[in-house]
Scaffold this motif. Structure first.
Motif, PDB file in Angstrom:
ATOM      1  N   SER A  37       6.597  56.311  -4.386  1.00  0.00           N
ATOM      2  CA  SER A  37       7.996  55.915  -4.194  1.00  0.00           C
ATOM      3  C   SER A  37       8.081  54.557  -3.494  1.00  0.00           C
ATOM      4  O   SER A  37       8.946  53.735  -3.816  1.00  0.00           O
ATOM      5  N   TYR A  38       7.167  54.296  -2.558  1.00  0.00           N
ATOM      6  CA  TYR A  38       7.079  52.996  -1.890  1.00  0.00           C
ATOM      7  C   TYR A  38       6.830  51.897  -2.914  1.00  0.00           C
ATOM      8  O   TYR A  38       7.485  50.848  -2.907  1.00  0.00           O
ATOM      9  N   ALA A  39       5.880  52.137  -3.817  1.00  0.00           N
ATOM     10  CA  ALA A  39       5.537  51.131  -4.816  1.00  0.00           C
ATOM     11  C   ALA A  39       6.715  50.843  -5.740  1.00  0.00           C
ATOM     12  O   ALA A  39       6.989  49.683  -6.072  1.00  0.00           O
ATOM     13  N   GLY A 168       0.863  55.730 -16.675  1.00  0.00           N
ATOM     14  CA  GLY A 168       0.066  55.938 -15.475  1.00  0.00           C
ATOM     15  C   GLY A 168       0.941  56.215 -14.263  1.00  0.00           C
ATOM     16  O   GLY A 168       2.073  56.676 -14.376  1.00  0.00           O
ATOM     17  N   CYS A 169       0.406  55.907 -13.078  1.00  0.00           N
ATOM     18  CA  CYS A 169       1.156  56.104 -11.835  1.00  0.00           C
ATOM     19  C   CYS A 169       1.655  54.760 -11.329  1.00  0.00           C
ATOM     20  O   CYS A 169       0.871  53.813 -11.191  1.00  0.00           O
ATOM     21  N   PRO A 170       2.957  54.646 -11.031  1.00  0.00           N
ATOM     22  CA  PRO A 170       3.499  53.362 -10.570  1.00  0.00           C
ATOM     23  C   PRO A 170       2.891  52.872  -9.269  1.00  0.00           C
ATOM     24  O   PRO A 170       2.965  51.679  -8.967  1.00  0.00           O
ATOM     25  N   SER A 171       2.277  53.770  -8.500  1.00  0.00           N
ATOM     26  CA  SER A 171       1.661  53.336  -7.246  1.00  0.00           C
ATOM     27  C   SER A 171       0.564  52.310  -7.491  1.00  0.00           C
ATOM     28  O   SER A 171       0.363  51.388  -6.685  1.00  0.00           O
ATOM     29  N   MET A 172      -0.141  52.417  -8.611  1.00  0.00           N
ATOM     30  CA  MET A 172      -1.242  51.490  -8.900  1.00  0.00           C
ATOM     31  C   MET A 172      -0.752  50.068  -9.129  1.00  0.00           C
ATOM     32  O   MET A 172      -1.546  49.123  -9.086  1.00  0.00           O
ATOM     33  N   PHE A 173       0.544  49.891  -9.355  1.00  0.00           N
ATOM     34  CA  PHE A 173       1.080  48.570  -9.662  1.00  0.00           C
ATOM     35  C   PHE A 173       1.869  47.992  -8.486  1.00  0.00           C
ATOM     36  O   PHE A 173       2.738  47.147  -8.678  1.00  0.00           O
ATOM     37  N   LEU A 174       1.530  48.434  -7.291  1.00  0.00           N
ATOM     38  CA  LEU A 174       2.189  47.905  -6.094  1.00  0.00           C
ATOM     39  C   LEU A 174       2.082  46.388  -6.030  1.00  0.00           C
ATOM     40  O   LEU A 174       3.011  45.705  -5.591  1.00  0.00           O
TER      41      LEU A 174
END
Length: 421
Positions: A37-39, A168-174
């Motif tokens: 959610s942060y990302a 994928g997971c949006p966290s990886m694209f922070l």
């Protein structure tokens, strides 16, 4: 001004105490929820837009009517939401979406399943998932899922590739198309620090924990589940002790010797992991947090939801459902190859970026939008976050801008040229 509403457990700029996090479960049972959610919030914080946070599940604080009146778009980051225990929340989210007339975007949702099985779920899960996806697609051109297994599962429910995109997971694209990673050419020092994460409900990990705790005196356990936070704060837990070798009771060496940390927010979690040479364990977002901080990480995959993401993002991993014997930090560090992960990251980001654009969403990595990321990072830097529970108090001060450190590391990383076909 574009007004976005983000489904999240709490705003990343808040600084609640550990006691408040525990009392109100502000991590949604697992602090890993705060990472993706942060990302997403940082990614969508473009100039000229506002991003507010609210729960849309059973604990929702806004009615559908209030959402429709105040916002232009709803964005819903999710993890393994297609599972039985999450059904009440999934149904509540569906009910909210069904009453809206504004766009809705779902990013990173996945199915929970055992590894090695066809991706199936009990019928009652399928019915709720069908309702949810139908509601989303009434407000959206597509739904973004974690990996191929989730896409296969949804296809079995009647939702094909025209409406399901693997992102994928949006966290990886922070940090957009960059994934800075530092790795020493020296072997991992057995006497030095190493970060470890664990799903404490896995009995098969008990001998691994026992061995690694004895072998690595500098091993520190980064816990993620709310029950372990209660154990650290209150000295006891209502969790059933399934194996004494797991860190789920006060007498375990990782608990009793002060070798456990519980991060209360994504910022201090990544800051802490940035000081370690290596992270490994069964928690996908614990290892993603390490990667975002520039620390090499290795996933011990035990189910489909974890393996699906590790495979998609090409994070070094090993299936412990197949073989848990011989798991060792130094050996994993020596054998791992992070090149495919970093080499393919830009292409995966392009896919994620195109997904957001197809939903009418701009992001801070678009041309001319970088000021949004800078403003987000500066606001984070002005906050003083509580250190992870268990962290020594000496030397803890105002949080620094993690993104600045990551970017400085990125300048030292040689990335392969991007190839397009």
């Amino acid at each position: 001004m574009t007004r976005l509403l983000l489904r999240a457990h709490r705003n990343p700029f808040t600084t609640p105490s550990a006691a408040r996090v525990l009392a109100r479960n502000l991590v949604g049972d697992n602090v890993g929820n705060l990472v993706f959610s942060y990302a997403v919030q940082r990614t969508l914080s473009v100039p000229g837009s506002s991003v507010d946070v609210a729960r849309l599940n059973r604990a929702r604080t806004l009615s559908p009517e209030e959402i429709a009146e105040r916002y232009d778009h709803v964005v819903i980051p999710l993890a393994n939401a297609f599972r039985k225990r999450f059904l009440p929340n999934l149904d509540a989210i569906s009910e909210t979406i069904e009453k809206l007339e504004i766009p809705v975007t779902v990013v990173g949702v996945g199915v929970q399943s055992a590894v090695g099985e066809r991706v199936r779920a009990p019928r009652q899960v399928g019915e709720s998932v069908t309702r949810f996806v139908r509601a989303v697609l009434e407000h959206s051109p597509s739904i973004g899922v974690r990996g191929e297994w989730t896409a296969e599962y949804l296809e079995g429910l009647g939702f094909g590739s025209d409406h399901v995109e693997v992102i994928g997971c949006p966290s990886m694209f922070l940090h957009g198309d960059q994934l800075p990673l530092r790795r020493s050419t020296r072997p991992l020092d057995p006497r030095g620090p190493v970060a470890f994460n664990l799903s404490p409900y896995l009995p098969k990990m008990a001998p691994v924990v026992e061995d690694q705790v004895a072998r690595y005196p500098g091993l520190v356990y980064f816990a993620q589940d709310i029950k372990t936070l209660g154990l650290l704060l209150e000295g006891s837990s209502d969790r059933t002790v399934i194996d004494e070798r797991l860190p789920i009771h006060a007498d375990h060496p990782l608990i009793a010797e002060g070798r456990t940390r519980f991060p209360l927010d994504a910022t201090t979690w990544m800051e802490a992991l940035a000081t370690y040479p290596f992270s490994y364990g069964t928690r996908i977002h614990g290892n993603i947090a390490a990667l975002l901080a520039g620390t090499p990480a290795y996933v011990l995959a035990h189910d489909a939801r974890t393996l699906e993401l590790a495979r998609y993002h090409q994070i070094p991993h090993r299936r412990i459902d197949v073989d848990v014997d011989g798991v060792d930090a130094a050996a994993l560090y020596a054998e791992a190859d992070w090149t495919p992960m970093t080499a393919g990251h830009a292409e995966r980001f392009d896919r994620y970026s195109a997904f957001l654009h197809s939903h009418g969403l701009s992001h801070v990595f678009d041309p001319g939008q970088a000021a949004g990321a800078q403003a987000f990072d500066e606001r984070i830097a002005r906050k003083t976050f509580p250190p992870p529970v268990g962290e020594p108090v000496v030397g803890v001060g105002r949080s620094r801008a993690l993104a600045d450190r990551i970017r400085s590391k990125a300048r030292r990383v040689v990335r392969p040229a991007r190839q397009r076909v």
